[in-house]
Enzyme design. Sequence first.
Site, mmCIF file in Angstrom:
data_model
loop_
_atom_site.group_PDB
_atom_site.id
_atom_site.type_symbol
_atom_site.label_atom_id
_atom_site.label_comp_id
_atom_site.label_asym_id
_atom_site.label_seq_id
_atom_site.Cartn_x
_atom_site.Cartn_y
_atom_site.Cartn_z
ATOM 1 N N HIS A 14 34.626 68.000 -57.859
ATOM 2 C CA HIS A 14 36.003 67.376 -58.629
ATOM 3 C C HIS A 14 36.381 68.442 -59.491
ATOM 4 O O HIS A 14 35.823 69.398 -59.991
ATOM 5 C CB HIS A 14 35.427 66.025 -59.236
ATOM 6 C CG HIS A 14 34.488 66.318 -60.369
ATOM 7 N ND1 HIS A 14 33.223 66.409 -60.137
ATOM 8 C CD2 HIS A 14 34.570 66.402 -61.780
ATOM 9 C CE1 HIS A 14 32.645 66.563 -61.261
ATOM 10 N NE2 HIS A 14 33.310 66.616 -62.156
ATOM 11 N N HIS A 33 27.886 67.883 -60.121
ATOM 12 C CA HIS A 33 26.891 67.721 -61.264
ATOM 13 C C HIS A 33 25.524 67.514 -60.211
ATOM 14 O O HIS A 33 25.624 66.640 -59.264
ATOM 15 C CB HIS A 33 26.928 66.633 -62.057
ATOM 16 C CG HIS A 33 28.165 66.873 -62.901
ATOM 17 N ND1 HIS A 33 28.358 67.960 -63.765
ATOM 18 C CD2 HIS A 33 29.276 66.063 -63.164
ATOM 19 C CE1 HIS A 33 29.728 67.834 -64.076
ATOM 20 N NE2 HIS A 33 30.181 66.861 -63.854
ATOM 21 N N GLU A 51 29.417 60.612 -64.475
ATOM 22 C CA GLU A 51 30.271 60.448 -65.318
ATOM 23 C C GLU A 51 31.444 59.546 -64.869
ATOM 24 O O GLU A 51 31.622 59.417 -63.716
ATOM 25 C CB GLU A 51 31.069 61.766 -65.834
ATOM 26 C CG GLU A 51 31.764 62.703 -64.938
ATOM 27 C CD GLU A 51 32.054 64.107 -65.134
ATOM 28 O OE1 GLU A 51 31.060 64.974 -65.902
ATOM 29 O OE2 GLU A 51 33.108 64.585 -64.793
ATOM 30 N N GLN A 70 33.845 71.473 -59.880
ATOM 31 C CA GLN A 70 32.291 71.455 -60.094
ATOM 32 C C GLN A 70 31.792 70.285 -59.688
ATOM 33 O O GLN A 70 32.362 69.362 -59.063
ATOM 34 C CB GLN A 70 32.285 71.485 -61.548
ATOM 35 C CG GLN A 70 33.020 70.286 -62.393
ATOM 36 C CD GLN A 70 33.221 70.118 -63.727
ATOM 37 O OE1 GLN A 70 32.523 69.589 -64.493
ATOM 38 N NE2 GLN A 70 34.240 71.025 -64.306
ATOM 39 N N ARG A 122 29.684 75.348 -60.909
ATOM 40 C CA ARG A 122 31.015 75.780 -60.704
ATOM 41 C C ARG A 122 31.186 76.547 -59.580
ATOM 42 O O ARG A 122 30.387 77.420 -59.183
ATOM 43 C CB ARG A 122 31.687 76.317 -61.877
ATOM 44 C CG ARG A 122 31.447 75.356 -63.225
ATOM 45 C CD ARG A 122 32.066 76.107 -64.480
ATOM 46 N NE ARG A 122 31.989 75.350 -65.609
ATOM 47 C CZ ARG A 122 30.951 75.389 -66.537
ATOM 48 N NH1 ARG A 122 29.723 76.335 -66.214
ATOM 49 N NH2 ARG A 122 30.940 74.847 -67.268
#
Length: 406
Positions: free
Chosen positions: A259, A98, A133, A96, A278
Amino acid sequence: MDLLTNTVQPYAWGSLTALPRLMGTEPTGAPQAELWLGAHPSAPSHVDRGGGPVPLDRVIAADPVREVGHPALRRFGPRLPFLLKLLAADAPLSIQVHPDRARAAAGYAAENALGIPVDAPHRNYRDGHHKPEMIVALTPFDGLCGFRPPAECAELLAALRVEGLQPFVRLLRTRPGESALREVFTAFLDPDPRLVGAVAEALAREAGRDGGPHRSGTAAYAAIARAHPGDTGLLPALMLAHVRLAPGEALFLDAGVPHAYLSGLGVEIMASSDNVLRCGLTSKHVDPPELLKVVRFTAPPTRVLTPAAGDRGGEEVYPAPVDDFRLSRLRPHAREEARTLDRGAPQILLCTQGEARVVGAGGALALPPGRGAYVPAWERVAVSGAGTVFRATVGPPTTPRNENPN
């Protein structure tokens, strides 16, 4: 301050035992993948201030100045800008990426204009926020993070001795770096199923061999193939760097970095968003064309982070180049005086080992492992006890960055 009641997400890749073991609860027989601590509307924590449990996002919306404070309110609006989690992976998560702020805002607006419900399974952008994140390992933790340099990708693919991979090996060895990564990764998103099968067999063979320069990584990729037989995400996974974290080590994942977490227990913090694109290793919605608009085709060395001493004694801060969150670790000892924490921004305190005691204006809370407390911006608290406490709050303002991934 408030003791939090939190939601456990039962995703299929979750561990049956890791979270129950940490929290001292009985396993349910179902996977327990993530414990969410925060105010994300998909699964907000609840607090009880005498009138029964209330979702934390509603508490903040009712009095944002008191709850998040003027500085955070000016920067992020009337919401908690970070989400804290305990993550327990027993199988590989999806590959995935972001989006950055601009892509998230544009994607959210576009899907709204199309009338796609926010909770629709095929929706990519569930809010208009970016999602940088960080994961901090509590146990040995394996993951894939960022691209291998093209030469390393070529070396690994060549070592598998699969005829169908040879054109990609040549391309990786002869094209400029970003161009090679983009072309091979794009091709791997829609591979011949026979090639996927041949690569899975080669990985199983290589993982069983003693020694060799790729043994650790090959074993991780072979485990992915076993967990997701026939999944087209196997080939893109081979292009990502395998990383193993020791307890206390961390990874920061910025927008556009591909990642996948593979196994282990950790504390995860992120900007409060649920935007995930994804391309494989999942039964959830995949959208390779949209993912390709977001991926950064660069291969800087993967940086494993360790905490640095903060401004206040005994607080260890994990560095992150964003202002949505700041994550630190406190390890008080029973013989020490309580540590008073700064106020002015909302905080969540999560105990992961031992037992902590949090004292504030309204009294004291005991935090055993797996329990968290929410501290509003106006309240000053002190932490004591013996164990490990992770402290999540808003980060200091940062200089705006160029977030264009391509």
